[in-house]
Motif scaffolding. Structure first.
Motif, PDB file in Angstrom:
ATOM      1  N   GLN A 153      68.804  57.538  48.335  1.00 51.51           N
ATOM      2  CA  GLN A 153      70.102  58.190  48.116  1.00 51.51           C
ATOM      3  C   GLN A 153      70.702  57.866  46.752  1.00 51.51           C
ATOM      4  O   GLN A 153      70.550  56.770  46.234  1.00 51.51           O
ATOM      5  CB  GLN A 153      71.072  57.733  49.215  1.00 51.51           C
ATOM      6  CG  GLN A 153      72.378  58.506  49.225  1.00 51.51           C
ATOM      7  CD  GLN A 153      73.141  58.286  50.521  1.00 51.51           C
ATOM      8  OE1 GLN A 153      72.817  57.396  51.295  1.00 51.51           O
ATOM      9  NE2 GLN A 153      74.148  59.095  50.761  1.00 51.51           N
ATOM     10  N   GLY A 154      71.367  58.871  46.180  1.00 47.89           N
ATOM     11  CA  GLY A 154      72.185  58.648  44.990  1.00 47.89           C
ATOM     12  C   GLY A 154      71.442  58.401  43.701  1.00 47.89           C
ATOM     13  O   GLY A 154      72.047  57.968  42.713  1.00 47.89           O
ATOM     14  N   THR A 155      70.136  58.691  43.662  1.00 44.60           N
ATOM     15  CA  THR A 155      69.382  58.358  42.457  1.00 44.60           C
ATOM     16  C   THR A 155      68.648  59.532  41.820  1.00 44.60           C
ATOM     17  O   THR A 155      68.522  59.587  40.602  1.00 44.60           O
ATOM     18  CB  THR A 155      68.333  57.267  42.745  1.00 44.60           C
ATOM     19  OG1 THR A 155      67.407  57.757  43.719  1.00 44.60           O
ATOM     20  CG2 THR A 155      68.978  55.993  43.266  1.00 44.60           C
ATOM     21  N   GLY A 163      60.932  67.405  43.296  1.00 38.41           N
ATOM     22  CA  GLY A 163      61.558  66.088  43.318  1.00 38.41           C
ATOM     23  C   GLY A 163      61.457  65.475  41.935  1.00 38.41           C
ATOM     24  O   GLY A 163      60.358  65.363  41.376  1.00 38.41           O
ATOM     25  N   VAL A 164      62.583  65.108  41.354  1.00 39.75           N
ATOM     26  CA  VAL A 164      62.600  64.513  40.010  1.00 39.75           C
ATOM     27  C   VAL A 164      63.143  63.088  40.124  1.00 39.75           C
ATOM     28  O   VAL A 164      64.240  62.874  40.634  1.00 39.75           O
ATOM     29  CB  VAL A 164      63.488  65.309  39.032  1.00 39.75           C
ATOM     30  CG1 VAL A 164      63.341  64.746  37.618  1.00 39.75           C
ATOM     31  CG2 VAL A 164      63.158  66.788  39.063  1.00 39.75           C
ATOM     32  N   ASN A 165      62.357  62.121  39.660  1.00 46.51           N
ATOM     33  CA  ASN A 165      62.817  60.731  39.632  1.00 46.51           C
ATOM     34  C   ASN A 165      63.779  60.584  38.456  1.00 46.51           C
ATOM     35  O   ASN A 165      63.348  60.519  37.305  1.00 46.51           O
ATOM     36  CB  ASN A 165      61.636  59.773  39.467  1.00 46.51           C
ATOM     37  CG  ASN A 165      60.634  59.876  40.593  1.00 46.51           C
ATOM     38  OD1 ASN A 165      60.987  60.184  41.725  1.00 46.51           O
ATOM     39  ND2 ASN A 165      59.366  59.633  40.286  1.00 46.51           N
ATOM     40  N   VAL A 166      65.067  60.548  38.745  1.00 45.08           N
ATOM     41  CA  VAL A 166      66.069  60.543  37.671  1.00 45.08           C
ATOM     42  C   VAL A 166      66.560  59.130  37.368  1.00 45.08           C
ATOM     43  O   VAL A 166      66.249  58.564  36.330  1.00 45.08           O
ATOM     44  CB  VAL A 166      67.265  61.457  38.020  1.00 45.08           C
ATOM     45  CG1 VAL A 166      68.259  61.506  36.851  1.00 45.08           C
ATOM     46  CG2 VAL A 166      66.783  62.868  38.334  1.00 45.08           C
ATOM     47  N   ASN A 167      67.333  58.546  38.270  1.00 46.34           N
ATOM     48  CA  ASN A 167      67.925  57.227  38.011  1.00 46.34           C
ATOM     49  C   ASN A 167      67.335  56.118  38.874  1.00 46.34           C
ATOM     50  O   ASN A 167      67.893  55.034  38.985  1.00 46.34           O
ATOM     51  CB  ASN A 167      69.440  57.290  38.213  1.00 46.34           C
ATOM     52  CG  ASN A 167      70.104  58.207  37.198  1.00 46.34           C
ATOM     53  OD1 ASN A 167      69.722  58.242  36.026  1.00 46.34           O
ATOM     54  ND2 ASN A 167      71.078  58.976  37.631  1.00 46.34           N
ATOM     55  N   GLN A 168      66.204  56.395  39.494  1.00 40.26           N
ATOM     56  CA  GLN A 168      65.537  55.401  40.335  1.00 40.26           C
ATOM     57  C   GLN A 168      64.969  54.282  39.460  1.00 40.26           C
ATOM     58  O   GLN A 168      64.304  54.540  38.458  1.00 40.26           O
ATOM     59  CB  GLN A 168      64.410  56.081  41.117  1.00 40.26           C
ATOM     60  CG  GLN A 168      63.917  55.296  42.319  1.00 40.26           C
ATOM     61  CD  GLN A 168      63.044  56.164  43.213  1.00 40.26           C
ATOM     62  OE1 GLN A 168      63.102  57.392  43.164  1.00 40.26           O
ATOM     63  NE2 GLN A 168      62.239  55.528  44.048  1.00 40.26           N
ATOM     64  N   HIS A 191      68.754  54.475  30.074  1.00 40.05           N
ATOM     65  CA  HIS A 191      70.116  54.784  30.514  1.00 40.05           C
ATOM     66  C   HIS A 191      70.070  55.841  31.609  1.00 40.05           C
ATOM     67  O   HIS A 191      69.068  56.550  31.763  1.00 40.05           O
ATOM     68  CB  HIS A 191      70.992  55.259  29.348  1.00 40.05           C
ATOM     69  CG  HIS A 191      70.524  56.535  28.715  1.00 40.05           C
ATOM     70  ND1 HIS A 191      70.750  57.786  29.255  1.00 40.05           N
ATOM     71  CD2 HIS A 191      69.798  56.747  27.573  1.00 40.05           C
ATOM     72  CE1 HIS A 191      70.208  58.708  28.478  1.00 40.05           C
ATOM     73  NE2 HIS A 191      69.623  58.114  27.449  1.00 40.05           N
ATOM     74  N   LYS A 192      71.161  55.972  32.340  1.00 40.76           N
ATOM     75  CA  LYS A 192      71.209  56.923  33.454  1.00 40.76           C
ATOM     76  C   LYS A 192      71.451  58.346  32.957  1.00 40.76           C
ATOM     77  O   LYS A 192      71.985  58.566  31.875  1.00 40.76           O
ATOM     78  CB  LYS A 192      72.275  56.505  34.461  1.00 40.76           C
ATOM     79  CG  LYS A 192      71.928  55.184  35.149  1.00 40.76           C
ATOM     80  CD  LYS A 192      72.702  54.968  36.414  1.00 40.76           C
ATOM     81  CE  LYS A 192      72.161  53.754  37.159  1.00 40.76           C
ATOM     82  NZ  LYS A 192      72.841  53.529  38.444  1.00 40.76           N
TER      83      LYS A 192
END
Length: 327
Positions: free
Chosen positions: A128-130, A208-213, A233-234
């Motif tokens: 969640q949230g990432t 599915g994109v790994n963004v802020n994980q 950075h995020k």
């Protein structure tokens, strides 16, 4: 109205008076005030000054229907958003929307998946949230045999979106994995279809994109990465969603002109990290090394073997790896 007010706030460099907003949307000042309070609770920093109005100071990494719709600027791709704080799989929900008659271009997004799907029955880690978990519903008037080519459209769109929003030189590992310069996987794509012999009911393309994980399980940490880990950075997920949808719409419209990838081959091949490299072709019960030349108009990878023979590799039958690793 909430997403339209948010869009208005984002497009303004100065204060927007409450009266101006009321007149534009034909609502009361109380209704505007309530929307502003909702936005503040979601994390938006909104400054309210008497006799001046409202001004958006900062937008956090919020994932919501209003946030996403406020950034989408396409004609049809993602104009209708179905948002879940948590669900099993956006592909499953998109297929449900397809059965209900939802419109072409409907975009299903979740902040968390409990049963995210990868290719060949694998699961997709979906904390969640990432990161981004989304699926677009399409109703193309083409023969079912051509539907798999549309997976490559999303590969182009995701790579272009990542490059535009973050500046990261991501690339495509044939046919549809998005990888970083370090050769690790950033993004996966899964296409599913409901069809008759000569007619498509609908196609869903999930991404599915790994963004802020920042952490990955032991099983995949050696070959997976995220935009945050690569950049240091995020990244704001909603901006990336909007950029991917914008690129996807252009790719899809170009694809539908010819019903193949002839108009997109050059674009795809320019992003293909396998192109011009030695690769290992893994066929059932057999593997060999070859030189990757790029894709043809149906999305097959053209390779040249050591004896000079050219072969067209179909993604459903084989997989391709780098000679010394994943890429």
């Amino acid at each position: 109205m909430k997403s339209e007010i948010l869009r208005l706030l984002k497009s303004s460099d100065t204060y927007l008076s409450g009266q101006q907003i009321c007149e534009q949307f034909q609502v009361s000042r109380t209704a505007v005030w309530k929307v502003m309070e909702q936005l503040k609770k979601e994390g938006y920093q909104i400054e309210a000054v008497r006799n001046k109005g409202y001004r958006l100071v900062d937008s956090p990494d919020v994932m919501s229907k209003a946030e996403i719709e406020s950034l989408i600027s396409t004609k049809w791709a993602g104009r209708h958003v179905v948002y879940y704080g948590e669900t099993d799989s956006t592909n499953t929900r998109a297929k449900e929307q397809g059965e209900r008659g939802a419109e072409h271009g409907t975009l299903v997004i979740a902040d968390k998946q409990n049963a995210g799907k990868g290719r060949r029955g694998r699961s997709w880690e979906s904390p969640q949230g990432t990161s981004i978990y989304m699926t677009i519903l399409l109703r193309p008037g083409i023969m079912p045999v051509k539907a798999p080519q549309m997976t490559l459209l999303m590969a182009i769109a995701a790579t272009q979106g990542i490059r535009r929003v973050t500046g990261l030189e991501a690339g495509i590992k044939w046919p549809n994995d998005i990888v970083s310069l370090t050769g690790k996987k950033l993004c996966g794509i899964l296409t599913e279809m409901s069809a008759e012999i000569d007619y498509i009911n609908y196609v869903v393309i999930g991404i599915g994109v790994n963004v802020n994980q920042e952490l990955f399980s032991q099983e995949i940490k050696e070959r997976a990465t995220s935009l945050c880990l690569e950049l240091g950075h995020k990244v704001q997920r909603s901006q990336l969603i909007a950029a991917i949808m914008e690129s996807f719409e252009k790719c899809y419209d170009k694809f539908m002109e010819t019903e193949d990838l002839s108009g997109l081959m050059e674009e795809y091949n320019s992003l293909l990290v396998n192109r011009g490299r030695e690769v290992k072709v893994l066929e059932p019960g057999h593997e060999y090394e070859a030189f990757a030349m790029g894709i043809n108009e149906t999305g097959e990878l053209i390779v040249k073997t050591a004896d000079g023979q050219e072969k067209n590799i179909f993604a459903g039958e084989v997989s391709v790896r780098g000679v010394y690793g994943y890429v």
